[in-house]
Motif scaffolding. Structure first.
Motif, short mmCIF file in Angstrom:
data_model
loop_
_atom_site.label_atom_id
_atom_site.label_comp_id
_atom_site.label_asym_id
_atom_site.label_seq_id
_atom_site.Cartn_x
_atom_site.Cartn_y
_atom_site.Cartn_z
N ASN A 1 46.34 40.42 36.26
CA ASN A 1 45.86 40.91 37.56
C ASN A 1 44.40 40.50 37.71
O ASN A 1 43.49 41.21 37.27
N ASN B 1 37.04 35.30 38.01
CA ASN B 1 38.22 36.11 38.32
C ASN B 1 38.88 36.48 37.02
O ASN B 1 39.29 35.60 36.24
N ASN C 1 40.81 39.75 39.34
CA ASN C 1 39.92 40.26 40.38
C ASN C 1 38.52 39.75 40.10
O ASN C 1 38.17 39.45 38.95
#
Length: 429
Positions: free
Chosen positions: A260, A298, A262
């Motif tokens: 995931n 990220n 971010n």
């Protein structure tokens, strides 16, 4: 024709037929000329047809040869594009077609067609060529597809699967040499993993069982002995808990499609990990260098934080006295380079290629005393791979170890989040 006309004219002159004879002579001459013209045209047409058929045959033969050449070129291109080694042989073991992969597998260089496979035997490939020939003969005699496997090489071993299949309606057989080294390694890793996990779990379970039986059998136990047994049981439980936790984390990393991701400031993340480490080991010295105050990537923050914690803990464990850790963060174009350098005991060169293997320990006794499971660096490697990054290690015994990680910056990571980076060599700065 001229002699015939002259004789004909003489005959009619003697007969005294007069002008009628002359008219008939002209008529006969005309008819004979017409017949001659027709005959010559007929011969010309027949000759033209013969020549035309001959040229058409040559043209069709040339076109057929061109088609065969194009087919041969396509077949050669197809064979050379395969990842498996391909050999096409006749009943006598003569090589009709091959590709470069087959040459590499057999350790030979084929120079021309119709060479017998036994002509290529040398000191290293005699056994595998004999096995290939035997398999080919059995396949031709039985008319069935046959398989066999062989291991070649001493230092760098290669596992080949040999497949011989006869070509229908032709006295030929195709031999496929398939490199199954990676599959064999995966199988061996699976076996080693089960064996190592069983061994790691057996040790703390045995300790707990032994002390539990001692407490049950002893009528009275002193407070000091009870405290010592309890501490050892608790440490064994912690060890099993850490092992199970690491195994579950590895399983999760192996089974997850992608993390995931971010936006994350890697400088702030390093600061957070440093504070957490200093809270446990206040004697540690951590020095951070960066060429930007904020470096965005990220990342799955929880996973990347776990990887950094593992690297910091390794630096502390394998340092003599208080650890000194230097962290370098560089943003260079689309890439971010992270370096974690310690001044510990270092890693011998022969172990550097294996330190990311699961359950691998450079020093078995020291690792067990420090509570290591041999999975920490495997987890780090898997986490960095999930972030489409690279990790390398350099080390000098007695001087220290440097782990270098390369990740994509935030912008590049967004563009290539679903594409794994191809491995490329780089040197630590």
């Amino acid at each position: 024709m001229i002699l015939f006309l002259a004789s004909f004219e003489s005959y009619y002159s003697q007969s005294g037929t007069g002008k009628y004879t002359a008219v008939n002579l002209v008529l006969v001459t005309f008819l004979l000329q017409t017949l001659l013209f027709v005959a010559s045209n007929f011969l010309f047409i027949m000759s033209y047809r013969k020549l035309k058929n001959r040229f058409d045959h040559k043209a069709s033969t040339h076109g057929y040869e061109e088609q065969i050449q194009v087919y041969q070129e396509k077949l050669s291109s197809l064979i050379n594009s395969l990842q498996e080694g391909i050999l096409i042989l006749d009943n006598d073991g003569k090589i009709l077609k091959w590709n470069k992969v087959a040459e590499k597998c057999l350790g030979v260089k084929f120079h021309a067609r119709n060479n017998c496979i036994f002509d290529q035997v040398n000191d290293k490939n005699g056994a595998i060529i004999e096995m290939c020939y035997t398999l080919v003969r059995k396949s031709i005699d039985s008319g069935c597809t046959l398989k066999d496997s062989v291991r070649i090489g001493d230092n760098k071993q290669i596992y080949l699967e040999l497949i011989a299949s006869p070509i229908v309606s032709q006295p030929r057989v195709i031999l496929i040499l398939q490199d199954n080294t990676n599959a064999h390694k995966i199988s061996e890793l699976g076996k080693d993993f089960v064996a190592n996990a069983s061994h790691e779990l057996r040790t703390p379970v045995t300790i707990i069982e032994g002390f539990a039986e001692t407490l049950r059998d002893l009528p009275t136990v002193s407070d000091i002995m009870l405290e010592d047994m309890t501490d050892k049981i608790i440490r064994s439980c912690h060890r099993m808990n850490n092992l199970v936790k690491n195994l579950l984390m590895l399983a999760g990393l192996d089974n997850s499609t992608k993390p995931n991701l971010n936006p994350c400031d890697i400088v702030s993340l390093f600061e957070s990990v440093s504070y957490s480490l200093l809270a446990i080991h206040p004697e540690v010295c951590i020095e951070t260098l960066q060429n930007h105050d904020i470096v965005m990537i990220n990342a799955d923050v929880d996973l990347l934080e776990q990887a950094l914690i593992n690297l910091f803990e390794n630096a502390v464990k394998y340092s003599k006295g208080a650890a000194h850790i230097t962290v370098t963060i560089k943003k260079e174009g689309p890439r971010v380079t992270l370096q974690i350098e310690d001044r510990g005991i270092g890693i011998p060169q022969e172990h550097l290629d294996h330190i990311f293997d699961r359950f691998y320990r450079v020093n078995q006794d020291r690792s067990r005393k420090l509570g290591g499971t041999g999975l920490g660096l495997s987890i780090v490697h898997s986490i960095i791979e999930k972030h489409h990054g690279e990790i390398k290690v350099t080390s000098v015994e007695g001087v220290g170890t440097t782990f270098t990680i390369k990740l994509l910056s935030a912008d590049e990571s967004l563009c290539q989040s679903d594409i794994e980076l191809s491995s490329s060599s780089f040197s630590s700065s």
